[in-house]
Design a protein around this motif. Structure first.
Motif, PDB file in Angstrom:
ATOM      1  N   ASP A  66       0.843  -1.182   0.000  1.00 23.99           N
ATOM      2  CA  ASP A  66       0.000   0.000   0.000  1.00 23.99           C
ATOM      3  C   ASP A  66       0.888   1.246   0.000  1.00 23.99           C
ATOM      4  O   ASP A  66       2.024   1.206   0.493  1.00 23.99           O
ATOM      5  N   PRO A  67       0.392   2.377  -0.527  1.00 19.44           N
ATOM      6  CA  PRO A  67       1.200   3.598  -0.517  1.00 19.44           C
ATOM      7  C   PRO A  67       1.667   3.952   0.900  1.00 19.44           C
ATOM      8  O   PRO A  67       0.885   3.940   1.850  1.00 19.44           O
ATOM      9  N   GLY A  68       2.953   4.199   1.023  1.00 21.68           N
ATOM     10  CA  GLY A  68       3.539   4.583   2.295  1.00 21.68           C
ATOM     11  C   GLY A  68       3.928   3.432   3.198  1.00 21.68           C
ATOM     12  O   GLY A  68       4.644   3.622   4.185  1.00 21.68           O
ATOM     13  N   CYS A  69       3.485   2.228   2.873  1.00 21.45           N
ATOM     14  CA  CYS A  69       3.776   1.060   3.719  1.00 21.45           C
ATOM     15  C   CYS A  69       5.104   0.431   3.296  1.00 21.45           C
ATOM     16  O   CYS A  69       5.295   0.137   2.115  1.00 21.45           O
ATOM     17  N   PHE A  70       5.997   0.225   4.239  1.00 20.79           N
ATOM     18  CA  PHE A  70       7.297  -0.379   3.907  1.00 20.79           C
ATOM     19  C   PHE A  70       7.409  -1.812   4.405  1.00 20.79           C
ATOM     20  O   PHE A  70       8.493  -2.366   4.486  1.00 20.79           O
ATOM     21  N   HIS A  71       6.274  -2.420   4.749  1.00 20.86           N
ATOM     22  CA  HIS A  71       6.245  -3.833   5.132  1.00 20.86           C
ATOM     23  C   HIS A  71       5.596  -4.645   4.006  1.00 20.86           C
ATOM     24  O   HIS A  71       4.407  -4.438   3.712  1.00 20.86           O
ATOM     25  N   PRO A  72       6.310  -5.544   3.371  1.00 17.62           N
ATOM     26  CA  PRO A  72       5.717  -6.388   2.331  1.00 17.62           C
ATOM     27  C   PRO A  72       4.898  -7.510   2.970  1.00 17.62           C
ATOM     28  O   PRO A  72       5.378  -8.617   3.192  1.00 17.62           O
ATOM     29  N   LYS A  73       3.652  -7.210   3.270  1.00 17.61           N
ATOM     30  CA  LYS A  73       2.845  -8.054   4.154  1.00 17.61           C
ATOM     31  C   LYS A  73       2.578  -9.445   3.589  1.00 17.61           C
ATOM     32  O   LYS A  73       2.380 -10.399   4.340  1.00 17.61           O
ATOM     33  N   LYS A  74       2.590  -9.577   2.284  1.00 14.85           N
ATOM     34  CA  LYS A  74       2.271 -10.872   1.679  1.00 14.85           C
ATOM     35  C   LYS A  74       3.446 -11.842   1.780  1.00 14.85           C
ATOM     36  O   LYS A  74       3.243 -13.048   1.958  1.00 14.85           O
ATOM     37  N   ILE A  75       4.669 -11.344   1.669  1.00 11.33           N
ATOM     38  CA  ILE A  75       5.824 -12.255   1.594  1.00 11.33           C
ATOM     39  C   ILE A  75       6.784 -12.149   2.777  1.00 11.33           C
ATOM     40  O   ILE A  75       7.644 -13.023   2.933  1.00 11.33           O
ATOM     41  N   ALA A  76       6.666 -11.103   3.600  1.00 10.63           N
ATOM     42  CA  ALA A  76       7.525 -10.979   4.787  1.00 10.63           C
ATOM     43  C   ALA A  76       6.969  -9.848   5.656  1.00 10.63           C
ATOM     44  O   ALA A  76       7.477  -8.731   5.646  1.00 10.63           O
ATOM     45  N   GLU A  77       5.948 -10.156   6.413  1.00 12.70           N
ATOM     46  CA  GLU A  77       5.144  -9.137   7.103  1.00 12.70           C
ATOM     47  C   GLU A  77       5.964  -8.257   8.047  1.00 12.70           C
ATOM     48  O   GLU A  77       5.698  -7.060   8.196  1.00 12.70           O
ATOM     49  N   LYS A  78       6.973  -8.827   8.700  1.00  9.77           N
ATOM     50  CA  LYS A  78       7.737  -8.066   9.688  1.00  9.77           C
ATOM     51  C   LYS A  78       8.978  -7.400   9.111  1.00  9.77           C
ATOM     52  O   LYS A  78       9.729  -6.742   9.834  1.00  9.77           O
ATOM     53  N   ALA A  79       9.207  -7.554   7.827  1.00 17.82           N
ATOM     54  CA  ALA A  79      10.394  -6.966   7.201  1.00 17.82           C
ATOM     55  C   ALA A  79      10.198  -5.476   6.969  1.00 17.82           C
ATOM     56  O   ALA A  79       9.080  -4.961   6.941  1.00 17.82           O
ATOM     57  N   ASP A  80      11.301  -4.789   6.784  1.00 11.42           N
ATOM     58  CA  ASP A  80      11.314  -3.362   6.476  1.00 11.42           C
ATOM     59  C   ASP A  80      12.124  -3.180   5.196  1.00 11.42           C
ATOM     60  O   ASP A  80      13.350  -3.307   5.209  1.00 11.42           O
ATOM     61  N   ILE A  81      11.435  -2.910   4.095  1.00 15.78           N
ATOM     62  CA  ILE A  81      12.143  -2.860   2.813  1.00 15.78           C
ATOM     63  C   ILE A  81      13.038  -1.640   2.684  1.00 15.78           C
ATOM     64  O   ILE A  81      13.801  -1.545   1.727  1.00 15.78           O
ATOM     65  N   ARG A  82      12.982  -0.725   3.622  1.00 11.91           N
ATOM     66  CA  ARG A  82      13.893   0.419   3.607  1.00 11.91           C
ATOM     67  C   ARG A  82      15.291   0.044   4.077  1.00 11.91           C
ATOM     68  O   ARG A  82      16.262   0.756   3.779  1.00 11.91           O
ATOM     69  N   LYS A  83      15.406  -1.088   4.808  1.00 10.02           N
ATOM     70  CA  LYS A  83      16.675  -1.433   5.450  1.00 10.02           C
ATOM     71  C   LYS A  83      17.117  -2.872   5.228  1.00 10.02           C
ATOM     72  O   LYS A  83      18.253  -3.220   5.561  1.00 10.02           O
ATOM     73  N   ASP A  84      16.234  -3.710   4.685  1.00 10.55           N
ATOM     74  CA  ASP A  84      16.472  -5.151   4.694  1.00 10.55           C
ATOM     75  C   ASP A  84      17.021  -5.712   3.392  1.00 10.55           C
ATOM     76  O   ASP A  84      16.982  -6.925   3.170  1.00 10.55           O
ATOM     77  N   LEU A  85      17.532  -4.859   2.523  1.00 11.02           N
ATOM     78  CA  LEU A  85      18.288  -5.294   1.348  1.00 11.02           C
ATOM     79  C   LEU A  85      19.734  -4.850   1.538  1.00 11.02           C
ATOM     80  O   LEU A  85      19.992  -3.778   2.117  1.00 11.02           O
ATOM     81  N   PRO A  86      20.699  -5.629   1.061  1.00 11.16           N
ATOM     82  CA  PRO A  86      22.101  -5.259   1.301  1.00 11.16           C
ATOM     83  C   PRO A  86      22.521  -3.955   0.627  1.00 11.16           C
ATOM     84  O   PRO A  86      23.381  -3.246   1.144  1.00 11.16           O
TER      85      PRO A  86
END
Length: 263
Positions: A66-86
């Motif tokens: 969803d707009p503004g949401c940084f949690h990919p709820k379908k594939i990794a609900e507790k992840a933060d895509i702002r920080k969780d890629l190398p």
């Protein structure tokens, strides 16, 4: 010593968030699906969603936030895509401007994140069947090439398909085709085997992204559609802002490889 292949997705993401892992993710968290990342402002998001729908081979969608949401709820609900890629790449008006390990400062509340299937996911199945994955053997980033295959245009987005390459003996390429056909959500079967010139590749020693790998006597190059395609598209389409993963530096999800298999 970090045995990243034996860790869970969440363990790997924790190390990435701490910046203890900053390199390519091939071979990490075996059994967990990996994903490419594209982040756009909402104004461009529908066009890109349509682009993915029209080009499912290079851009198979696993999740959209969803707009503004940084949690990919379908594939990794507790992840933060702002920080969780190398590592991430920043493109402004089609120009690659920066590589960074954290995109928090760029994040805005109208941003939409797209997670696209990645061929690293089916590499576990290739290895389990005794097939070579040369970039893992050589501890390199997978070689990726721009092609002369045009993607189907959608809104502002237009550009060439990018492919990843793994060299194999012809009999191995046949088996690899059988295996990867089962994984359409992560690019599926190869788009070309043995004839790089047919897709506009003239020099396998000079990939556009990643690193060249050894091609041994008797082996042929096997090409799969690649989720780095949006980065080539960004260079041509010039959206005001696009944030992506750095090639080979993927998001590791909580879904299992076998969950993406159709057979």
């Amino acid at each position: 010593m970090i045995h990243a292949d034996q860790m869970s997705a969440s363990q790997i993401r924790e190390l990435i968030r701490k910046q203890e892992i900053t390199g390519p993710t091939a071979g990490m968290a075996n059994g967990f699906a990996q994903a490419n990342l594209v982040v756009l402002k909402k104004d461009c998001a529908f066009d890109f969603l349509l682009f993915c729908q029209r080009n499912p081979k290079p851009c198979p969608l696993l999740d959209v936030t969803d707009p503004g949401c940084f949690h990919p709820k379908k594939i990794a609900e507790k992840a933060d895509i702002r920080k969780d890629l190398p590592k991430y790449r920043i493109y402004k008006e089609g120009i690659f401007t920066e590589e960074t390990t954290d995109i928090t400062e760029y994040w805005e509340n109208d941003m939409v994140a797209f997670l696209l299937g990645c061929s690293f996911t089916f590499e576990t199945a290739l290895l389990a069947n005794g097939l070579p994955v040369r970039h893992i053997e050589e501890h390199k980033n997978v070689p990726m090439y721009k092609t002369n295959v045009s993607c189907e245009k959608a809104g502002i987005f237009d550009g060439p398909m990018v492919v990843s390459m793994r060299p194999m003996l012809p009999k191995e390429a046949i088996r690899a085709t059988q295996i990867t056909t089962r994984f359409p959500a992560v690019h599926g079967a190869p788009i070309q085997i043995g004839e790089p010139g047919q897709i506009g590749i003239t020099d396998l020693s000079e990939p556009d992204f990643g690193e060249a790998v050894t091609i041994r006597e008797g082996e042929v190059p096997v090409f799969w559609a690649c989720g780095v395609t949006p980065q080539a598209v960004a260079l041509q389409s010039k959206p005001p802002l696009m944030i992506t993963h750095a090639p080979g530096h993927m998001f590791i999800s909580d879904i299992r490889d076998e969950d993406l298999s159709v057979l």
